[in-house]
Each structure stands twice: as C-alpha cells, then as structure tokens.
Design an enzyme around this catalytic site. Structure first.
Site, PDB file in Angstrom:
ATOM      1  N   LEU A  41     -54.953 107.797 -30.975  1.00  9.97           N
ATOM      2  CA  LEU A  41     -55.731 108.617 -30.543  1.00  9.97           C
ATOM      3  C   LEU A  41     -55.584 109.929 -31.566  1.00  9.97           C
ATOM      4  O   LEU A  41     -54.462 110.795 -31.614  1.00  9.97           O
ATOM      5  CB  LEU A  41     -56.313 108.889 -28.956  1.00  9.97           C
ATOM      6  CG  LEU A  41     -56.830 110.366 -29.179  1.00  9.97           C
ATOM      7  CD1 LEU A  41     -57.880 110.079 -28.504  1.00  9.97           C
ATOM      8  CD2 LEU A  41     -56.386 110.564 -27.369  1.00  9.97           C
ATOM      9  N   SER A 107     -50.180 104.093 -30.055  1.00 12.49           N
ATOM     10  CA  SER A 107     -50.312 104.930 -28.593  1.00 12.49           C
ATOM     11  C   SER A 107     -52.232 103.841 -28.567  1.00 12.49           C
ATOM     12  O   SER A 107     -52.014 102.880 -28.583  1.00 12.49           O
ATOM     13  CB  SER A 107     -50.300 106.076 -29.479  1.00 12.49           C
ATOM     14  OG  SER A 107     -51.397 107.179 -28.406  1.00 12.49           O
ATOM     15  N   HIS A 108     -52.804 104.423 -28.500  1.00 11.79           N
ATOM     16  CA  HIS A 108     -54.865 103.885 -28.487  1.00 11.79           C
ATOM     17  C   HIS A 108     -54.440 102.508 -29.488  1.00 11.79           C
ATOM     18  O   HIS A 108     -55.358 101.986 -30.092  1.00 11.79           O
ATOM     19  CB  HIS A 108     -55.470 104.906 -28.594  1.00 11.79           C
ATOM     20  CG  HIS A 108     -56.702 103.934 -28.060  1.00 11.79           C
ATOM     21  ND1 HIS A 108     -57.537 105.439 -28.474  1.00 11.79           N
ATOM     22  CD2 HIS A 108     -57.023 103.392 -27.424  1.00 11.79           C
ATOM     23  CE1 HIS A 108     -58.805 104.250 -27.783  1.00 11.79           C
ATOM     24  NE2 HIS A 108     -58.627 103.121 -27.370  1.00 11.79           N
ATOM     25  N   ASP A 235     -38.765 120.550 -32.991  1.00  9.49           N
ATOM     26  CA  ASP A 235     -39.809 120.288 -33.448  1.00  9.49           C
ATOM     27  C   ASP A 235     -40.750 120.941 -32.435  1.00  9.49           C
ATOM     28  O   ASP A 235     -40.666 121.131 -31.011  1.00  9.49           O
ATOM     29  CB  ASP A 235     -40.059 118.312 -32.822  1.00  9.49           C
ATOM     30  CG  ASP A 235     -41.209 118.407 -32.858  1.00  9.49           C
ATOM     31  OD1 ASP A 235     -42.448 118.715 -33.112  1.00  9.49           O
ATOM     32  OD2 ASP A 235     -41.675 116.415 -33.372  1.00  9.49           O
ATOM     33  N   ASP A 254     -43.236 108.429 -22.308  1.00  9.80           N
ATOM     34  CA  ASP A 254     -43.132 109.279 -23.443  1.00  9.80           C
ATOM     35  C   ASP A 254     -43.030 110.751 -23.843  1.00  9.80           C
ATOM     36  O   ASP A 254     -43.739 111.066 -24.628  1.00  9.80           O
ATOM     37  CB  ASP A 254     -43.370 108.583 -24.673  1.00  9.80           C
ATOM     38  CG  ASP A 254     -44.508 108.254 -25.162  1.00  9.80           C
ATOM     39  OD1 ASP A 254     -45.499 108.997 -24.412  1.00  9.80           O
ATOM     40  OD2 ASP A 254     -44.556 107.160 -25.409  1.00  9.80           O
ATOM     41  N   HIS A 276     -43.496 110.462 -27.544  1.00 11.77           N
ATOM     42  CA  HIS A 276     -44.852 109.102 -28.513  1.00 11.77           C
ATOM     43  C   HIS A 276     -45.296 110.089 -29.594  1.00 11.77           C
ATOM     44  O   HIS A 276     -45.435 109.020 -30.203  1.00 11.77           O
ATOM     45  CB  HIS A 276     -46.048 110.147 -28.057  1.00 11.77           C
ATOM     46  CG  HIS A 276     -47.429 109.410 -27.603  1.00 11.77           C
ATOM     47  ND1 HIS A 276     -47.416 108.131 -27.257  1.00 11.77           N
ATOM     48  CD2 HIS A 276     -48.502 109.291 -28.544  1.00 11.77           C
ATOM     49  CE1 HIS A 276     -48.207 107.374 -27.401  1.00 11.77           C
ATOM     50  NE2 HIS A 276     -48.951 108.234 -28.059  1.00 11.77           N
ATOM     51  N   ASP A 278     -41.797 111.027 -32.132  1.00 10.28           N
ATOM     52  CA  ASP A 278     -40.634 110.622 -32.566  1.00 10.28           C
ATOM     53  C   ASP A 278     -41.190 108.724 -32.906  1.00 10.28           C
ATOM     54  O   ASP A 278     -41.125 108.294 -33.652  1.00 10.28           O
ATOM     55  CB  ASP A 278     -39.676 110.308 -31.617  1.00 10.28           C
ATOM     56  CG  ASP A 278     -39.167 111.598 -31.475  1.00 10.28           C
ATOM     57  OD1 ASP A 278     -39.726 112.991 -32.232  1.00 10.28           O
ATOM     58  OD2 ASP A 278     -38.565 112.309 -30.588  1.00 10.28           O
TER      59      ASP A 278
HETATM   60 CA    CA Z   1     -39.992 114.309 -32.878  1.00  9.36          CA
END
Ligand code: CA
Length: 310
Positions: A41, A107-108, A235, A254, A276, A278
C-alpha cells in the site's frame, strides 16, 4: 621437492576456507525464473518505487538473480492492482523469454501477487508473501469503522489514528496510476480479505493461524513476517508503528499486520523481530541490529527457490 610440497600445502590451506564461501556465493540467488518484487500500500514517491525494497534488488542480482521491480497503483483494490501486475508479468516474460516468474510481495503486494497466481497459475512459479495482508488488518478495519464497537478507548483510538497519519504522510501516494484509498482499505479489511480469499484460496491457511498448502495449482507458496513494532530508536517510523500496533489488542503483529494474517503456504517464520517497514529494509536500512538482516531473508528465499528448481 620439499619446497614445492610446502608451497602447495600452504596454498591448499589458504584456499580451504575460501573455497566453500565462494562456492556458496556464486549463483546463490540464481533462480530458474526471474524474481518480481511487488510493493504494498502506497508508493514511495519521495525516493522512487525501486527503492521501496531498500537495497534488496541489488543484493539479489549480485549472486545471479534476474530481478524486476514493478509499480502498481499505490492504493487500490487487490483485483485492480492484480490486473496491473498481470500486465507487467506478461511484459517481463516477453522481454526475458522466461516461462514463469517468482513473485515476492510485501504487505498488499502479497494478495496482489496471489491474484496473478490464482488467475494465471501457468505464468507463476512461486508466490512469497512478506508481511502480507492475507486475512486483513485490524488497522484497515479501524479506518472503515468496522472494528468491534467499544473495543478501544478514545485515547487508544486517537493514538492509532495519529500513528497512521504519520505513516501515510511518510509513504505518500505513488505516481501515474489511479488511486482509490477506500477500495484499498476495503481490500485490506478482515471482511474484504475473506471475500477475496473465497475467490482466490490458493495457499491460504484454512485454520485461523496455521500453514497453507505448500503448492496449489502448480504454484509454490511461502511467507514470513515480523512481530516487533518498535525495533530501532533512530527510525522515525517506529513510534508510529508502535501506535498502530495498538489496533491488534495484544495479538502478535508488525505494527500493521498480525502474524496470523501474514501466514501463507509454507510459513518460514511469522515472528522475526522486525516491524512492517523493517521487512523491506526501511527506513533506508534502519532495522533491528539484533535480528537477521531483512536483505539476508530475501537472499535466503531466492536460494530456497533455486534449490526447489524454481
Ligand atoms: Ca525500520
């Protein structure tokens, strides 16, 4: 004679530790079919779609893989994105002369890849889903307002929304293709995913949190995922993912996808200490220093496919 023998011995000793290393590296990621990386996404219009999988295409190519990075609609339904991906897969096959591709989707990008493998299994050797939204996301349910009523206090809800705002700002829309955020959210919701899975069941676990078929209609299915929303102090995405992870009410996740939802086909692992972002080596390589590097996981998967003749 003695000197020659000594020289030979010394050379052999020096070469010994090098031999297995170079033997492993040469062709380590050289899959039979090209690898196609499919984003999730939102696109990264600030750093370009290629870098969505940060440093991953080059790491795969270094040891022999042919790698293609596609761009589909950042935010749209799985079916629309899937048709766009199918068009690009056909172009890749025409350009390379390959009979099939290995799809790797984040992901998507997981369900998007599954769509192509479901409608054209003859063109796909394998689907690898990384942090894939295979059974929906509690975050998408919240966006659509279909989360169980009263399941979150207002404070928690505001936190989740703020976290999501930060993530969306960061990821911003992709360029050039039709965007439809509502369609994306519906596809990524629990109900929307169940509907998609009924039409495209290949590789999807039939139990709540099990494994799926390793092979369906000639296509091999694999998955892995992280289960640690906050992994790196430097991050900027991590505090936001820690907030959105509240949507999962304690289930392993995640930050955007639960471990159970990520499961597809052969589950390599669903609990790497990764969030997510990473999983695709973001933000720009800021990942958990105490976990296997995500780039290594992609390389290992390419090697797994190679060893399976794919
Ligand atoms: Ca990261």
């Amino acid at each position: 004679m003695k000197k020659t023998l000594m020289t030979w011995l010394a050379a052999a000793l020096l070469a010994l530790p090098l031999w297995p290393l170079s033997a492993q590296a040469a062709g380590y990621t050289q899959t039979a079919y090209p690898i196609v990386l499919v984003h999730g996404l939102f696109g990264f219009d600030n750093i370009g779609p290629v870098e969505y999988f940060y440093g991953i295409p080059s790491a795969l190519r270094a040891d022999g893989a042919k790698v293609f990075v596609v761009q589909v609609s950042a935010a749209n339904s799985t079916e629309v994105r899937g048709e766009q991906l199918l068009t690009q897969v056909k172009q890749i096959l025409a350009a390379t002369g390959a009979a099939k591709v290995n799809l790797m989707g984040h992901s998507h990008g997981g369900p998007t890849s599954r769509y192509v493998a479901s409608v054209r299994p003859d063109l796909v050797a394998s689907v690898t889903s990384i942090g894939g939204v295979n059974k929906g996301s509690a975050v998408a349910d919240l966006i659509l307002g279909v989360a169980p009523a009263g399941s979150f206090s207002n404070t928690v809800l505001v936190s989740i929304t703020n976290g999501l705002g930060t993530i969306i700002d960061f990821l911003s829309g992709g360029a050039g293709q039709t965007q439809n955020s509502l369609a994306a959210a519906q596809s990524l919701s629990t109900a929307g995913s169940a509907q998609f899975n009924a039409a495209h069941p290949e590789g999807v676990p039939t139990t709540a949190c099990g494994e799926g078929a390793y092979t369906a209609r000639g296509v091999a299915y694999y998955s892995w995922s992280g289960a640690k929303p906050y992994t790196n102090l430097l991050d900027v995405m991590d505090p936001a993912l820690a907030l959105t992870s509240l949507a999962f009410s304690g289930a392993k996740n995640d930050g955007l996808v639960s471990s159970c939802s990520s499961r597809l086909g052969r589950v390599i692992r669903d609990d790497y200490a990764m969030n997510h972002m990473d999983e695709v080596n973001q933000t720009i390589g800021l990942v958990n220093l105490f976990e296997t590097n995500p780039v290594t996981l992609f390389r290992q998967q390419a090697n797994r496919l190679k060893n399976a003749g794919l």
